[in-house]
Design an enzyme around this catalytic site. Structure first.
Site, mmCIF file in Angstrom:
data_model
loop_
_atom_site.group_PDB
_atom_site.id
_atom_site.type_symbol
_atom_site.label_atom_id
_atom_site.label_comp_id
_atom_site.label_asym_id
_atom_site.label_seq_id
_atom_site.Cartn_x
_atom_site.Cartn_y
_atom_site.Cartn_z
ATOM 1 N N ASN A 193 -0.081 39.402 42.672
ATOM 2 C CA ASN A 193 1.060 39.296 43.813
ATOM 3 C C ASN A 193 0.851 39.560 45.097
ATOM 4 O OD1 ASN A 193 2.545 38.769 40.961
ATOM 5 N ND2 ASN A 193 3.681 40.940 40.827
ATOM 6 N N GLU A 194 -0.309 39.697 44.886
ATOM 7 C CA GLU A 194 -0.957 40.114 46.510
ATOM 8 C C GLU A 194 -1.323 38.812 47.400
ATOM 9 O OE1 GLU A 194 -1.670 43.847 44.414
ATOM 10 O OE2 GLU A 194 -2.092 42.027 44.298
ATOM 11 N N SER A 217 -9.899 30.574 36.030
ATOM 12 C CA SER A 217 -11.048 31.940 37.594
ATOM 13 C C SER A 217 -12.437 30.990 36.954
ATOM 14 C CB SER A 217 -10.209 33.214 36.906
ATOM 15 O OG SER A 217 -8.685 33.207 37.267
ATOM 16 N N GLU A 226 4.066 27.288 36.052
ATOM 17 C CA GLU A 226 3.675 28.855 35.463
ATOM 18 C C GLU A 226 4.398 29.713 36.685
ATOM 19 O OE1 GLU A 226 -0.729 31.167 34.606
ATOM 20 O OE2 GLU A 226 -0.756 29.642 36.614
ATOM 21 N N GLN A 240 -6.692 27.522 29.964
ATOM 22 C CA GLN A 240 -6.726 27.779 31.047
ATOM 23 C C GLN A 240 -8.214 27.848 31.614
ATOM 24 O OE1 GLN A 240 -3.804 29.679 34.154
ATOM 25 N NE2 GLN A 240 -2.351 30.066 32.512
ATOM 26 N N GLY A 241 -8.678 26.928 32.538
ATOM 27 C CA GLY A 241 -9.651 27.037 33.255
ATOM 28 C C GLY A 241 -9.641 27.531 34.610
#
Length: 390
Positions: free
Chosen positions: A373-374, A128, A245, A125-126
């Site tokens: 989760n925030e 963040s 996801e 994955q790219g």
């Protein structure tokens, strides 16, 4: 929702169970956070592909079995029941694969999916960046179209890239229009990690193994045919990937049902000491019920999708539920084991099953990856409940 499986479903389950019984390695594979273990898991993906079990929902012409989502959930139940190896290419087969089905060209599907299915190409994955974690709209890595229009010139940095240490490819969003802000001007690009100008630096996890990496792009030339979707359509494509996801694909309920069953067994083995705290028994029961509830909810979602429905912001509720359930179950296990928990080794105790301590440490990442989760609670508040932004 009819909770009974059809004769076709039962036959499919028996076929899956028989193949796994004959092919799951007798001894656990080494962790894919090591070079040797990564190669072992790559070979397991190839073995599964030989039987067309790599991704059963894919079309048969691409190595799948044309299975529906109910059959996929049945496959996952049997896979976890058999304690089969973890999927090293989950970023590819569970996330990018379905996205390619929706947005990829025929040429892209024919080129990428077979290599993904057999483990020849493992995907990282790219998402963040140092200044853009769960807030993916803040990405700053740039992809500038060359004057000839044949390739993008990519510059910037990605971090916390899962599997990137030994992966072959990565997918992510890059800003192709620097004048546009936030969600606009982003493009979804598939980048081979062996291109000139790419540097991959491992990031150690709590156990010291490099499960993540940071990727630096220095004038990397990426062919324009590696763009997924249209230029500027990156946010839409990425949200489809994020939906897989957070929602249905990445964490099937079977994973948590097996953990819940192990938790019940752990409680029974330590009942004399565990019963000194009545709250522990209640917590075990609640965890088991929660895992079963997540299973039923997922089957309901699968039935709705089969009938043409969509999964939208509700994927955020799924992500919160399974990530916090995983934390809770491992916290209860730590309570049962008490001081002994900290003496457990970071090693498998049984085929395909890691130690409770290892699982506890990994569970702490659940509320962070796939969007914190925030952030998911903000999405629920705004898009599902219609609450105003602050």
């Amino acid at each position: 929702m009819d909770l009974n499986f059809t004769a076709e479903h039962d036959a499919f389950r028996q076929e899956v169970r028989a193949w796994l019984a004959a092919n799951v390695p007798a001894e656990p594979l080494k962790t894919y956070d090591t070079a040797e273990g990564f190669q072992q898991h790559r070979e397991w993906e190839a073995k599964m592909n030989e039987g067309r079990w790599g991704m059963v929902t894919w079309p048969s012409e691409l190595g799948g079995r044309d299975a529906d989502l109910i059959q996929w959930l049945i496959f996952e139940e049997e896979y976890f029941r058999a304690k089969a190896p973890s999927r090293v290419n989950q970023n590819g087969i569970f996330l990018l694969g379905p996205t390619l089905m929706e947005y990829g060209t025929d040429e892209q599907k024919a080129e990428i999916l077979p290599k993904m299915a057999d483990g020849t190409e493992v995907w990282a994955q790219g998402w963040s960046e140092p200044g853009a974690g769960s807030d993916m709209a803040a990405v700053r890595a740039k992809a500038e179209l060359s004057d000839c229009g044949d390739y993008y010139i990519v510059n910037g940095q990605k971090t916390w890239s899962t599997r990137a240490v030994w992966a072959d490819q990565c997918f992510g969003m890059f800003r192709t229009d620097p004048e546009s802000k936030r969600h606009k001007g982003l493009t979804f690009i598939l980048v081979p990690l062996d291109l000139e100008g790419i540097t991959v630096n491992p990031i150690p996890q709590l156990d010291g193994l490099p499960g993540f990496a940071e990727i630096f792009f220095d004038n990397v030339k990426v062919p324009v045919n590696r763009r997924l979707g249209d230029e500027g359509q990156g946010w839409e494509v990425a949200m489809a990937t994020a939906g897989f996801e957070r929602g249905l694909m990445l964490r099937s309920p079977a994973r948590f049902q097996q953990t819940a069953k192990r938790l019940v067994e752990l409680y029974k083995e330590n009942q004399a000491s565990a019963d000194r705290d009545p709250a522990i028994r209640d917590a075990v029961v609640k965890a088991y019920m929660a895992a079963e509830s997540y299973c039923l909810t997922t089957f309901e979602t699968a039935c709705r999708l089969i009938k043409g429905g969509k999964i939208g912001a509700e994927s955020s509720t799924n992500k919160i539920f399974w990530s916090e359930l995983d934390q809770t179950m491992h916290e209860v296990a730590m309570d049962i084991l008490a001081a002994r928990a900290e003496l457990e080794p970071f090693a498998p105790q049984a085929k395909g099953v890691g130690s409770w301590l290892d699982g506890f440490l990994f569970a702490q990442s659940g509320p962070i990856y796939a969007g914190t989760n925030e952030i998911q609670r903000n999405i629920i508040a705004e898009r599902m409940l219609g609450m105003p932004r602050k």
